[in-house]
Enzyme design. Structure first.
Site, PDB file in Angstrom:
ATOM      1  CD  GLU A  86      -2.720  -1.258   2.524  1.00 52.77           C
ATOM      2  OE1 GLU A  86      -2.535  -0.418   3.423  1.00 52.77           O
ATOM      3  OE2 GLU A  86      -3.546  -2.171   2.595  1.00 52.77           O
ATOM      4  CG  HIS A 129      -5.652   0.271   5.200  1.00 51.33           C
ATOM      5  ND1 HIS A 129      -4.520  -0.499   5.271  1.00 51.33           N
ATOM      6  CD2 HIS A 129      -6.321   0.045   6.368  1.00 51.33           C
ATOM      7  CE1 HIS A 129      -4.493  -1.167   6.410  1.00 51.33           C
ATOM      8  NE2 HIS A 129      -5.593  -0.845   7.094  1.00 51.33           N
TER       9      HIS A 129
HETATM   10  P1  NAD Z   1      -9.333 -10.072  16.670  1.00 50.66           P
HETATM   11  O1  NAD Z   1      -8.015 -10.511  17.212  1.00 50.66           O
HETATM   12  O2  NAD Z   1     -10.383  -9.657  17.621  1.00 50.66           O
HETATM   13  O3  NAD Z   1      -9.942 -11.200  15.733  1.00 50.66           O
HETATM   14  C1  NAD Z   1      -9.186 -11.973  14.847  1.00 50.66           C
HETATM   15  C2  NAD Z   1      -9.776 -13.372  14.858  1.00 50.66           C
HETATM   16  O4  NAD Z   1      -9.122 -14.142  13.842  1.00 50.66           O
HETATM   17  C3  NAD Z   1      -9.546 -14.093  16.195  1.00 50.66           C
HETATM   18  O5  NAD Z   1     -10.793 -14.522  16.737  1.00 50.66           O
HETATM   19  C4  NAD Z   1      -8.657 -15.274  15.831  1.00 50.66           C
HETATM   20  O6  NAD Z   1      -8.960 -16.427  16.587  1.00 50.66           O
HETATM   21  C5  NAD Z   1      -9.000 -15.465  14.360  1.00 50.66           C
HETATM   22  N1  NAD Z   1      -7.990 -16.204  13.628  1.00 50.66           N
HETATM   23  C6  NAD Z   1      -6.642 -16.169  13.777  1.00 50.66           C
HETATM   24  N2  NAD Z   1      -6.060 -17.008  12.899  1.00 50.66           N
HETATM   25  C7  NAD Z   1      -7.068 -17.592  12.188  1.00 50.66           C
HETATM   26  C8  NAD Z   1      -7.097 -18.540  11.139  1.00 50.66           C
HETATM   27  N3  NAD Z   1      -5.996 -19.094  10.644  1.00 50.66           N
HETATM   28  N4  NAD Z   1      -8.297 -18.881  10.644  1.00 50.66           N
HETATM   29  C9  NAD Z   1      -9.447 -18.338  11.116  1.00 50.66           C
HETATM   30  N5  NAD Z   1      -9.484 -17.442  12.125  1.00 50.66           N
HETATM   31  C10 NAD Z   1      -8.299 -17.068  12.651  1.00 50.66           C
HETATM   32  O7  NAD Z   1      -8.987  -8.878  15.660  1.00 50.66           O
HETATM   33  P2  NAD Z   1     -10.009  -7.875  14.974  1.00 50.66           P
HETATM   34  O8  NAD Z   1     -10.093  -6.634  15.781  1.00 50.66           O
HETATM   35  O9  NAD Z   1     -11.273  -8.581  14.618  1.00 50.66           O
HETATM   36  O10 NAD Z   1      -9.186  -7.500  13.657  1.00 50.66           O
HETATM   37  C11 NAD Z   1      -8.872  -8.478  12.680  1.00 50.66           C
HETATM   38  C12 NAD Z   1      -7.856  -7.909  11.702  1.00 50.66           C
HETATM   39  O11 NAD Z   1      -8.468  -6.891  10.926  1.00 50.66           O
HETATM   40  C13 NAD Z   1      -6.685  -7.199  12.396  1.00 50.66           C
HETATM   41  O12 NAD Z   1      -5.666  -8.096  12.777  1.00 50.66           O
HETATM   42  C14 NAD Z   1      -6.217  -6.234  11.330  1.00 50.66           C
HETATM   43  O13 NAD Z   1      -5.214  -6.824  10.538  1.00 50.66           O
HETATM   44  C15 NAD Z   1      -7.460  -5.998  10.473  1.00 50.66           C
HETATM   45  N6  NAD Z   1      -7.954  -4.616  10.593  1.00 50.66           N
HETATM   46  C16 NAD Z   1      -8.064  -3.872   9.479  1.00 50.66           C
HETATM   47  C17 NAD Z   1      -8.534  -2.566   9.564  1.00 50.66           C
HETATM   48  C18 NAD Z   1      -8.710  -1.716   8.340  1.00 50.66           C
HETATM   49  O14 NAD Z   1      -8.547  -0.512   8.425  1.00 50.66           O
HETATM   50  N7  NAD Z   1      -9.073  -2.287   7.225  1.00 50.66           N
HETATM   51  C19 NAD Z   1      -8.850  -2.027  10.822  1.00 50.66           C
HETATM   52  C20 NAD Z   1      -8.759  -2.836  11.943  1.00 50.66           C
HETATM   53  C21 NAD Z   1      -8.307  -4.146  11.824  1.00 50.66           C
END
Ligand code: NAD
Length: 329
Positions: A275, A294
């Site tokens: 990005e 993003h």
């Molecule tokens: P979170 O930690 O609450 O949830 C992530 C979930 O993914 C967890 O429940 C975990 O058990 C699960 N997980 C891990 N590995 C896995 C796998 N191999 N298969 C299936 N599930 C799996 O995090 P969140 O707050 O829900 O955020 C998730 C992701 O979203 C963040 O890590 C970040 O990279 C991304 N994000 C992007 C933005 C954006 O601006 N687009 C903003 C916030 C977060």
């Protein structure tokens, strides 16, 4: 002004530029103050830190906080990821140095969950293309009865939504999906499913059954390129893919080919492998794709919550308490 040419003499350094409220900044100034590095990358940040023994906390949204950066802040006690993702922080290296790492889990989850549906509705009802049609006088020219065929969309009601990763964001996506009367399948090997109307599923079943697959996993060695040639091949030709997690969770060239060849029907992407992407990126040439820069976490409310969470955790670390979103290596 970009960069602080002096070695920092404050306990808190913000590596890149993100929203912090006046209230949070005032709280941090009572703890000794903060400075913005506004660094372009970790090399610039390391240079600016220059061995300052004042810096005890680094806050970073995207800039990599690795061994080099940590080395240049010898009194470092804590690293805070501004957001939910912390794939830019070397957690193992921090643990070896006794440096705490935390994120702001949940603070931006509603913003991302809502954007997921915003993108999905654009993809299914061509809202972005319709807006352009009106602005470019296409409606007037078409005399309403002869609108282009692509304006015909599809409804969310009754569709099967496959959620991969049922954490803070994924579970909010599930709650919103209930309001649209969707059938909800979820795959997350690390959580006990307890949400009503959400059916636990294997990855293979989600990919082969879902009309819409939405990704909400962190970027980790186990999730990198989890959408690849093999997994794309399991998806239905009419399926849509939404990614608001991290770009590298998808093998992008594979997705591009699948979209071009209509092996899946469309994609909505807020995140990319590298990005920012430019306007002539091959994905931007496809009509079955919706793109955003993003912006998942960019709501005013999420900004306030992130700012509060950063200030609270700075106070906790500086005063020797365990921060609320501590990550272990
Ligand atoms: P979170 O930690 O609450 O949830 C992530 C979930 O993914 C967890 O429940 C975990 O058990 C699960 N997980 C891990 N590995 C896995 C796998 N191999 N298969 C299936 N599930 C799996 O995090 P969140 O707050 O829900 O955020 C998730 C992701 O979203 C963040 O890590 C970040 O990279 C991304 N994000 C992007 C933005 C954006 O601006 N687009 C903003 C916030 C977060």
């Amino acid at each position: 002004m970009r960069g602080n040419k002096e070695v920092f003499s404050v306990p808190v350094v913000f590596a890149d530029r993100f929203f912090m409220s006046e209230k949070s900044l005032a709280e941090i100034s009572l703890l000794g103050g903060c400075a913005w590095a506004d660094a372009r990358d970790h090399l610039e940040l390391a240079k600016q830190l220059g061995g300052s023994s004042s810096v005890r906390i680094l806050v970073s949204e995207y800039i990599a906080i690795n061994a080099l950066v940590m080395e240049r802040a010898p009194s470092l006690k804590g690293i805070i990821a501004y957001g939910a993702g912390y794939d830019h922080i070397d957690v193992k290296q921090a643990a070896q140095r006794g440096v705490l790492v935390c994120n702001c889990q949940g603070a931006n989850a509603q913003a991302v969950a809502e954007l997921t549906f915003g993108l999905l509705l654009c993809l299914m009802r061509k809202i972005h293309l319709s807006d352009r049609l009106v602005r470019e006088d296409g409606w007037k020219k078409a005399e309403s009865a002869n609108l282009p065929a692509w304006v015909m969309g599809e409804e969310l009601q009754g569709k099967t939504l496959g959620i991969i990763g049922l954490g803070q964001i994924g579970s909010r996506v599930a709650r919103i999906a209930r309001g649209f009367d969707m059938k909800i399948l979820a795959y997350d090997p690390f959580v006990q499913l307890s949400l009503s109307e959400v059916e636990s599923s294997s990855l293979e079943d989600i990919l082969s059954q879902a009309d819409i697959v939405t990704l909400h996993v962190p970027l980790a060695p186990t999730t990198e390129k989890m959408i690849n040639a093999q997994t794309v091949a399991m998806m239905k030709p009419k399926a849509l893919l939404v990614n608001t997690s991290r770009g590298k969770v998808i093998d992008e060239p594979v997705l591009l080919e699948a979209l071009k060849e209509k092996r899946i029907a469309g994609a909505a992407l807020d995140v990319f492998g590298v990005e920012p992407i430019s306007g002539d990126h091959p994905l931007a040439k496809l009509h079955n794709v919706v793109l955003s820069p993003h912006i998942g976490a960019l709501s005013q409310e999420a900004g306030e919550r992130l700012s509060d969470a950063v200030a609270r955790q700075i106070r906790d670390i500086l005063e020797g308490r365990k921060p609320e979103c501590l990550i272990s290596s």
